[in-house]
Design a protein around this motif. Structure first.
Motif, PDB file in Angstrom:
ATOM      1  N   TYR A 263       0.842  -1.338   0.008  1.00  0.00           N
ATOM      2  CA  TYR A 263      -0.204  -0.088   0.072  1.00  0.00           C
ATOM      3  C   TYR A 263       0.891   1.254  -0.114  1.00  0.00           C
ATOM      4  O   TYR A 263       0.341   2.320   0.491  1.00  0.00           O
ATOM      5  N   GLY A 264       2.284   1.133  -0.585  1.00  0.00           N
ATOM      6  CA  GLY A 264       2.790   2.172  -0.649  1.00  0.00           C
ATOM      7  C   GLY A 264       3.852   2.618   0.305  1.00  0.00           C
ATOM      8  O   GLY A 264       5.044   2.951   0.204  1.00  0.00           O
ATOM      9  N   ASP A 265       3.351   2.516   1.857  1.00  0.00           N
ATOM     10  CA  ASP A 265       4.187   2.614   2.928  1.00  0.00           C
ATOM     11  C   ASP A 265       3.906   1.779   3.878  1.00  0.00           C
ATOM     12  O   ASP A 265       2.828   1.020   3.783  1.00  0.00           O
ATOM     13  N   LYS A 266       4.889   1.548   4.918  1.00  0.00           N
ATOM     14  CA  LYS A 266       4.639   0.659   5.978  1.00  0.00           C
ATOM     15  C   LYS A 266       3.291   0.760   6.897  1.00  0.00           C
ATOM     16  O   LYS A 266       2.597  -0.230   7.189  1.00  0.00           O
ATOM     17  N   ASN A 267       2.973   1.818   7.347  1.00  0.00           N
ATOM     18  CA  ASN A 267       1.809   2.215   7.819  1.00  0.00           C
ATOM     19  C   ASN A 267       0.605   1.802   7.371  1.00  0.00           C
ATOM     20  O   ASN A 267      -0.200   1.144   7.817  1.00  0.00           O
ATOM     21  N   SER A 268       0.310   2.151   6.020  1.00  0.00           N
ATOM     22  CA  SER A 268      -0.722   1.788   5.306  1.00  0.00           C
ATOM     23  C   SER A 268      -1.003   0.286   5.170  1.00  0.00           C
ATOM     24  O   SER A 268      -1.996  -0.370   5.251  1.00  0.00           O
ATOM     25  N   SER A 269       0.192  -0.435   4.892  1.00  0.00           N
ATOM     26  CA  SER A 269       0.133  -1.798   4.585  1.00  0.00           C
ATOM     27  C   SER A 269      -0.149  -2.490   5.831  1.00  0.00           C
ATOM     28  O   SER A 269      -0.812  -3.518   5.946  1.00  0.00           O
ATOM     29  N   MET A 270       0.305  -1.934   7.115  1.00  0.00           N
ATOM     30  CA  MET A 270       0.195  -2.521   8.433  1.00  0.00           C
ATOM     31  C   MET A 270      -1.492  -2.444   8.918  1.00  0.00           C
ATOM     32  O   MET A 270      -1.989  -3.291   9.349  1.00  0.00           O
ATOM     33  N   ASP A 271      -2.023  -1.283   8.353  1.00  0.00           N
ATOM     34  CA  ASP A 271      -3.428  -0.879   8.751  1.00  0.00           C
ATOM     35  C   ASP A 271      -4.158  -1.952   8.151  1.00  0.00           C
ATOM     36  O   ASP A 271      -5.298  -2.458   8.531  1.00  0.00           O
ATOM     37  N   VAL A 272      -3.840  -2.442   6.684  1.00  0.00           N
ATOM     38  CA  VAL A 272      -4.707  -3.447   5.849  1.00  0.00           C
ATOM     39  C   VAL A 272      -4.553  -4.855   6.789  1.00  0.00           C
ATOM     40  O   VAL A 272      -5.663  -5.418   6.927  1.00  0.00           O
ATOM     41  N   ILE A 273      -3.404  -5.137   7.248  1.00  0.00           N
ATOM     42  CA  ILE A 273      -3.141  -6.334   8.222  1.00  0.00           C
ATOM     43  C   ILE A 273      -3.942  -6.124   9.329  1.00  0.00           C
ATOM     44  O   ILE A 273      -4.765  -7.406   9.614  1.00  0.00           O
ATOM     45  N   ILE A 274      -4.005  -5.350  10.015  1.00  0.00           N
ATOM     46  CA  ILE A 274      -4.762  -4.938  11.107  1.00  0.00           C
ATOM     47  C   ILE A 274      -6.480  -4.890  10.858  1.00  0.00           C
ATOM     48  O   ILE A 274      -7.114  -5.840  11.632  1.00  0.00           O
ATOM     49  N   GLU A 275      -6.932  -4.505   9.731  1.00  0.00           N
ATOM     50  CA  GLU A 275      -8.236  -4.459   9.523  1.00  0.00           C
ATOM     51  C   GLU A 275      -8.453  -5.950   9.316  1.00  0.00           C
ATOM     52  O   GLU A 275      -9.770  -6.349   9.581  1.00  0.00           O
ATOM     53  N   ASN A 276      -7.957  -6.684   8.498  1.00  0.00           N
ATOM     54  CA  ASN A 276      -8.207  -8.116   8.183  1.00  0.00           C
ATOM     55  C   ASN A 276      -8.107  -9.131   9.522  1.00  0.00           C
ATOM     56  O   ASN A 276      -8.809 -10.005   9.679  1.00  0.00           O
ATOM     57  N   ALA A 277      -7.080  -8.678  10.524  1.00  0.00           N
ATOM     58  CA  ALA A 277      -7.090  -9.185  11.480  1.00  0.00           C
ATOM     59  C   ALA A 277      -8.268  -9.207  12.513  1.00  0.00           C
ATOM     60  O   ALA A 277      -8.835  -9.992  12.989  1.00  0.00           O
ATOM     61  N   GLU A 278      -8.928  -7.880  12.494  1.00  0.00           N
ATOM     62  CA  GLU A 278      -9.967  -7.539  13.202  1.00  0.00           C
ATOM     63  C   GLU A 278     -11.123  -8.155  12.822  1.00  0.00           C
ATOM     64  O   GLU A 278     -12.216  -8.757  13.315  1.00  0.00           O
ATOM     65  N   ARG A 279     -11.105  -8.383  11.336  1.00  0.00           N
ATOM     66  CA  ARG A 279     -12.261  -8.935  10.696  1.00  0.00           C
ATOM     67  C   ARG A 279     -12.312 -10.460  10.969  1.00  0.00           C
ATOM     68  O   ARG A 279     -13.573 -10.814  11.230  1.00  0.00           O
ATOM     69  N   LEU A 280     -11.080 -11.068  10.966  1.00  0.00           N
ATOM     70  CA  LEU A 280     -11.119 -12.356  11.424  1.00  0.00           C
ATOM     71  C   LEU A 280     -11.334 -12.597  12.814  1.00  0.00           C
ATOM     72  O   LEU A 280     -12.111 -13.672  13.200  1.00  0.00           O
ATOM     73  N   ASP A 281     -11.146 -11.810  13.674  1.00  0.00           N
ATOM     74  CA  ASP A 281     -11.236 -11.650  15.074  1.00  0.00           C
ATOM     75  C   ASP A 281     -12.912 -11.743  15.244  1.00  0.00           C
ATOM     76  O   ASP A 281     -13.246 -12.323  15.998  1.00  0.00           O
ATOM     77  N   ASN A 282     -13.514 -10.853  14.706  1.00  0.00           N
ATOM     78  CA  ASN A 282     -15.033 -10.776  14.788  1.00  0.00           C
ATOM     79  C   ASN A 282     -15.623 -11.806  14.400  1.00  0.00           C
ATOM     80  O   ASN A 282     -16.774 -12.434  14.888  1.00  0.00           O
ATOM     81  N   LYS A 283     -15.161 -12.415  13.012  1.00  0.00           N
ATOM     82  CA  LYS A 283     -15.929 -13.675  12.504  1.00  0.00           C
ATOM     83  C   LYS A 283     -15.812 -14.630  13.700  1.00  0.00           C
ATOM     84  O   LYS A 283     -16.703 -15.633  13.779  1.00  0.00           O
TER      85      LYS A 283
END
Length: 438
Positions: A263-283
């Protein structure tokens, strides 16, 4: 003790004991009552013959086809005994000993009539009737072989009829029990096939309890098949839903490890990882909670929840997250049976679902045994309403397909119904108490 045997053997044993009891109890009763009946008949016959002899001096001619009745006269003043012409002097003397005591007792007691039976010197039973008429005692006698033959004949007929009746009843009961055993064996085979996960059909056309049981088993099998299908679909959907975020987390994590930022930079890429981890956690949380409800549903609870306070708390939290949506409430002081946390998640899921479809307005109305949550969004497609509360049934803006299934299971286990109703504008989710619940 009989439970160890099959129904057929139980039937044979019980019916055999019943037949033996009938024979032991009824045969003596039949003999006693039949003997009394025959005795009565013999005395009546003697009385009619004696009347003809007294008033008409009639003595029947001896016949080989009818039993001979003998008559005598006793004159107490002269102490003379005169017999009819159909008997000899020796017979008269022999028969006199049979009734002599009763005759003397009658004379002494001035009794007018007496009947009884006794035995002669040869051991044969003799019926006799003594009647006093104009100071003359008339004695009529008949040997008992006629009554004995009659008793034996009638007794044999009754016993034969009884045996035939027992045989017919036994056959009817055996056929009836056999008609019960056959469907029971079908049911047993059907249950065995279900336990072994084999295809099986059960066709029992009956309206009695066996028919009710078979219908219940068929309905149970259909429900099991339905649940198995739902579980298979759930497993398929779960594996599909979990695979995507896990794959994305793995690939993005590997990229970041290699200093490559998708996603261009480290923070944006890590946000995607965190978002999917939260999605996985909610599931995972939703799945675990859905399974937890199965455990909770087996526990009886008399607890009650203040629904007015609960809804006000939920609305206060969600209103801050969606200030653009107007939420109107009409809440009475009402309690619902159940656990506070379960009802909180249930109501949150309905309101969060409303936020995904609402245009501008949500209304919540609470009264006794009734909760309605309305939103002015698009109506639900008619084909989707019936399956809306099944796991993994998603609407057009649904997330996981588990929220409304959690709502349905929560309401059901506490004795409430939940339905979705389309209006001309908007949709309502309505929770009402089941009629058979107290």
């Amino acid at each position: 003790m009989l439970k160890r045997y099959s129904l057929q053997r139980q039937l044979i044993i019980i019916f055999g004991l019943f037949a033996i009891a009938v024979v032991i109890i009824l045969v003596p009763l039949i003999n006693k009552n039949l003997t009394e009946l025959i005795d009565k008949q013999m005395y009546e016959t003697l009385e009619m013959a004696q009347n003809r002899y007294i008033y008409y001096d009639y003595v029947p001619i001896e016949s080989t086809t009818t039993k001979q009745i003998y008559h005598m006269k006793y004159y107490p003043n002269e102490e003379t005994l005169v017999h009819s012409n159909n008997m000899s002097n020796s017979e008269a003397k022999a028969l006199y000993n049979v009734f002599a005591k009763d005759l003397a007792r009658m004379i002494n007691s001035n009794k007018s009539t007496l009947h009884d039976k006794g035995t002669d010197l040869g051991g044969e039973t003799i019926y006799y009737l003594i009647t006093e008429n104009s100071d003359i005692y008339f004695i009529s006698l008949v040997y008992s072989d006629y009554s004995t033959d009659l008793v034996s004949g009638v007794q044999q007929q009754i016993i034969n009829i009884m045996y035939i009746a027992l045989a017919i009843v036994g056959i009817v009961i055996f056929v009836w029990v056999s008609s019960l055993i056959k469907p029971l064996r079908q049911i047993t085979k059907y249950i065995e096939n279900i336990s072994k996960d084999k295809d099986s059909e059960l066709k029992i056309e009956r309206s009695d309890e066996i028919g009710i049981v078979s219908s219940s088993l068929i309905a149970m099998k259909e429900e099991i098949d339905k649940q198995n299908k739902i579980k298979e679909e759930m497993i398929h959907n779960i594996s599909h839903d979990l695979k995507t975020p896990i794959a994305l987390i793995k690939s993005y994590s590997q990229s970041v490890k290699d200093d490559i930022y998708p996603y261009g930079d480290k923070n944006s890429s890590m946000d995607v990882i965190i978002e999917n981890a939260e999605r996985l956690d909610n599931k995972v949380r939703s799945l675990l909670y859905l399974n937890r409800l199965d455990f909770i549903s087996g526990q009886n609870t008399d607890a009650e929840v203040d629904m007015k306070e609960l809804i006000e708390h939920i609305v206060l939290q969600l209103q801050g997250m969606h200030p653009e949506i107007k939420i109107e409430t009409d809440l009475a002081f009402v309690s619902f049976k159940g656990d506070n946390e379960c009802w909180r998640i249930c109501v949150e899921n309905i309101i969060e679902n409303a936020f995904r479809y609402v245009k501008s307005y949500i209304k919540i109305m609470l009264k006794a045994d009734y909760l309605e949550i309305y939103n002015d969004g698009e109506p639900i497609e008619t084909d989707d309403i019936d399956a809306l509360f099944q796991p993994y049934e998603k609407g057009t803006k649904g997330q996981f397909g588990l929220g409304l299934s959690i709502v349905y299971k929560t309401c059901t286990m506490y004795g409430y119904n939940v339905t979705a109703v389309n209006h001309e504008t908007g949709v309502s989710f309505i929770i009402t108490k089941k009629e058979n619940q107290n």
